[in-house]
Design a protein around this motif. Sequence first.
Motif, PDB file in Angstrom:
ATOM      1  N   ARG A 131       0.827  -1.206   0.000  1.00  0.00           N
ATOM      2  CA  ARG A 131       0.000   0.000   0.000  1.00  0.00           C
ATOM      3  C   ARG A 131       0.863   1.260   0.000  1.00  0.00           C
ATOM      4  N   ILE A 132       1.882   1.293   0.839  1.00  0.00           N
ATOM      5  CA  ILE A 132       2.785   2.454   0.899  1.00  0.00           C
ATOM      6  C   ILE A 132       3.544   2.593  -0.416  1.00  0.00           C
ATOM      7  N   TYR A 133       4.043   1.485  -0.928  1.00  0.00           N
ATOM      8  CA  TYR A 133       4.783   1.497  -2.189  1.00  0.00           C
ATOM      9  C   TYR A 133       3.955   2.139  -3.300  1.00  0.00           C
ATOM     10  N   VAL A 134       2.738   1.659  -3.470  1.00  0.00           N
ATOM     11  CA  VAL A 134       1.870   2.161  -4.543  1.00  0.00           C
ATOM     12  C   VAL A 134       1.524   3.628  -4.288  1.00  0.00           C
ATOM     13  N   GLU A 135       1.206   3.974  -3.062  1.00  0.00           N
ATOM     14  CA  GLU A 135       0.864   5.370  -2.743  1.00  0.00           C
ATOM     15  C   GLU A 135       2.020   6.322  -3.044  1.00  0.00           C
ATOM     16  N   VAL A 136       3.219   5.969  -2.623  1.00  0.00           N
ATOM     17  CA  VAL A 136       4.384   6.840  -2.852  1.00  0.00           C
ATOM     18  C   VAL A 136       4.701   6.948  -4.339  1.00  0.00           C
ATOM     19  N   MET A 137       4.661   5.826  -5.056  1.00  0.00           N
ATOM     20  CA  MET A 137       4.940   5.894  -6.501  1.00  0.00           C
ATOM     21  C   MET A 137       3.895   6.739  -7.222  1.00  0.00           C
ATOM     22  N   ARG A 138       2.634   6.629  -6.829  1.00  0.00           N
ATOM     23  CA  ARG A 138       1.602   7.476  -7.421  1.00  0.00           C
ATOM     24  C   ARG A 138       1.890   8.942  -7.131  1.00  0.00           C
ATOM     25  N   ASN A 139       2.300   9.246  -5.907  1.00  0.00           N
ATOM     26  CA  ASN A 139       2.624  10.632  -5.549  1.00  0.00           C
ATOM     27  C   ASN A 139       3.816  11.149  -6.356  1.00  0.00           C
TER      28      ASN A 139
END
Length: 162
Positions: A43-51
């Motif tokens: 979840r953190i990985y995807v959120e940060v990459m999206r940001n």
Amino acid sequence: MTKRSGTTGGVLGAATVAMGLIAGTFYVFACAVMPGLARSDDRIYVEVMRNINDVIQNPVFMLSFLGALLLTGVAAWQSRGERHRRWVWTALTAYALAFLVTVAFNIPLNNALATATDPATARADFENAWVAWNVARAVLSTAAVACLARALLLRGRSDAAA
């Protein structure tokens, strides 16, 4: 050798700086950002990459990303008949390939990540491919910087001999 315009060296220098900024960006992703993110849960990985993918689309980055291609193209055109021309044309070819990798692989992966709903599946579909393509563009853009630096050196030697 051809007669030089006053802007030839400036364009070559600006191309080298822009290329260095882009190569550095890809390098930092390869050796710090992505390994750091790899330690995160899905979840953190995807959120940060999206940001990251959202904020990187800004005028400063785009100026360097597109400017490296445009300035190197102009420098290649200006180098016709010059001793350093092969280095500039090789740099242009290397960065054109890196640019193509970005457009054909990294951006579509970013777009798919932006719309994915399950973080674990999204990461599995994204991470390894994106990292591999980023390494490819990092190597290509670094080679382009090296070629432009060599061209600047040869151009400087030609100026000194003239």
